[in-house]
Write an enzyme that holds these catalytic residues in place. Structure first.
Site, PDB file in Angstrom:
ATOM      1  N   LYS A 110     -18.922 -61.263 -82.669  1.00 15.31           N
ATOM      2  CA  LYS A 110     -18.209 -60.068 -83.137  1.00 15.31           C
ATOM      3  C   LYS A 110     -17.250 -59.549 -82.071  1.00 15.31           C
ATOM      4  CE  LYS A 110     -20.680 -55.986 -81.747  1.00 15.31           C
ATOM      5  NZ  LYS A 110     -20.929 -54.595 -81.940  1.00 15.31           N
ATOM      6  N   LYS A 126     -27.827 -57.804 -75.731  1.00 14.45           N
ATOM      7  CA  LYS A 126     -27.446 -57.011 -74.551  1.00 14.45           C
ATOM      8  C   LYS A 126     -28.362 -57.296 -73.369  1.00 14.45           C
ATOM      9  CE  LYS A 126     -24.469 -53.531 -76.408  1.00 14.45           C
ATOM     10  NZ  LYS A 126     -24.152 -52.169 -76.747  1.00 14.45           N
ATOM     11  N   LYS A 154     -16.047 -53.964 -77.772  1.00 16.79           N
ATOM     12  CA  LYS A 154     -15.233 -53.265 -76.781  1.00 16.79           C
ATOM     13  C   LYS A 154     -15.677 -53.548 -75.358  1.00 16.79           C
ATOM     14  CE  LYS A 154     -16.970 -48.926 -78.392  1.00 16.79           C
ATOM     15  NZ  LYS A 154     -18.444 -48.983 -78.403  1.00 16.79           N
TER      16      LYS A 154
END
Ligand code: AQP
Length: 333
Positions: free
Chosen positions: A196, A114, A199
């Protein structure tokens, strides 16, 4: 509380929930709810580690709750609440921050991932996210935490923090275990199947949102990235097969059939037929959830009542742990 073992888990309202969130987490929660004392939250505190539009977080928090219920979580039997409605999460997180090492947090894959995706906003909250997650779990003395594979590293650090604290102060925390679903623990992106499904992926074709229209879901599966070999076979660890491995996993999770059985059905058949069938199976899995969701989301008062009742129970349970912790570290009560 009865003597059932305790389960805690949650999802962040940081985007529309994906098929990955459903197969990796929520579907498993449904199957556990009869045998455990379950506490499931909408993890809004975690969402602001990445910049969000406030109105979206607010709206999505109730949408996530409606989706939990639509997926089969019984609001009468389980505690469902909004994380920020229980200030004990932030309070315990502060204490646990003082029992967590920088080096441990620096090793977290999600932080590395992130912070590279949000290089303009590498904030302290993003760094200490696993400590808040440890507080979420330890407050309720949870025995098990059903999550997808991506969260297992955070469960490990939670266990380390709990054991470290217990070693100093005695048995304050239950040391929790992560619970992975048998199939679907790691649903991959439809466009880059070695990553992965997430969302917050900027490319909406990479994920199936539980909010997508049925024809959009089918289209996304039909245009998913596979390989040019043309053989429907599951080969663990073979990156060229990542797309087919992922579709086989999804098919197995939504139909409850083994991957071996599915592979046998498609011997000698092409990817086109296979993708059509996966699309149909996923649509048939999501359609009834969506119908139920559309009904539930219309009743805001019903959802708010669940949140307020859930927060009350959550606060009551967690105060016991927080008081114990405060006493142990020397705060005047
Ligand atoms: N692709 C996935 N396969 C299996 N399980 C998954 N989970 C998430 N993605 C997959 C599981 O869903 C639960 C809730 O996740 P979260 O909302 O706390 O955040 P996350 O793990 O970071 O998931 P996302 O969708 O990738 O969110 P963003 O994009 O906001 O970071 C967890 O149990 C997780 O393992």
């Amino acid at each position: 509380m009865d003597d059932k073992k305790i389960i805690f888990s949650g999802v962040q309202p940081s985007g529309n929930l994906t098929l990955g969130n459903y197969l990796g987490a929520i579907k498993n929660w449904v199957s556990l709810q009869n045998d455990y004392r379950c506490i499931y939250a909408m993890m809004d505190l975690h969402t602001i580690t990445v910049r969000q539009t406030p109105a979206d977080v607010r709206r999505r928090t109730l949408e996530v709750l409606a989706l939990y219920i639509a997926c089969g979580i019984d609001p009468e039997e389980n505690i469902l609440f909004i994380q920020s409605h229980n200030s004990a999460h932030a309070e315990l997180a502060w204490v646990l921050n003082c029992y967590t090492y920088m080096g441990e947090l620096q090793r977290m894959t999600q932080f590395k991932d992130k912070s590279s995706r949000h290089a303009e906003n590498i904030n302290a909250g993003l760094f200490t996210y696993p400590v808040l997650m440890a507080a979420d779990i330890l407050l309720y003395q949870a025995d098990y935490v059903p999550v997808g594979k991506d969260q297992m590293q955070h469960i490990e650090i939670c266990r380390d923090i709990a054991q470290r604290f217990n070693a100093v102060y005695g048995d304050v925390f239950t040391v929790p275990e992560g619970l992975l679903p048998k199939v679907g623990a790691n649903v991959m992106s439809l466009q880059e199947p070695t990553k992965k499904m997430s969302k917050s992926d900027p490319n909406p074709k990479a994920y199936i949102s539980m909010m997508d229209d049925m024809n959009v879901i089918a289209k996304k599966i039909k245009s998913s990235v596979t390989d040019s070999e043309g053989v429907i076979e599951y080969r663990e660890g073979d990156e060229t097969k990542a797309g087919i491995n992922n579709l086989l996993t999804i098919m197995s999770a939504v139909t409850k059939r083994s991957i071996d059985d599915i592979v046998k059905d498609y011997a000698g058949k092409g990817y086109g037929d296979f993708k059509n069938d996966v699309a149909e199976a996923v649509v048939e899995c999501i359609r009834p959830i969506r119908e139920e969701y559309d009904r539930i989301i219309a009743d805001k008062q019903y959802l708010m009542d669940i949140c307020s009742k859930g927060a009350e129970s959550a606060r009551r349970i967690s105060q016991r742990t927080l008081k114990k912790v405060y006493k142990k570290v020397g705060f005047v009560l």
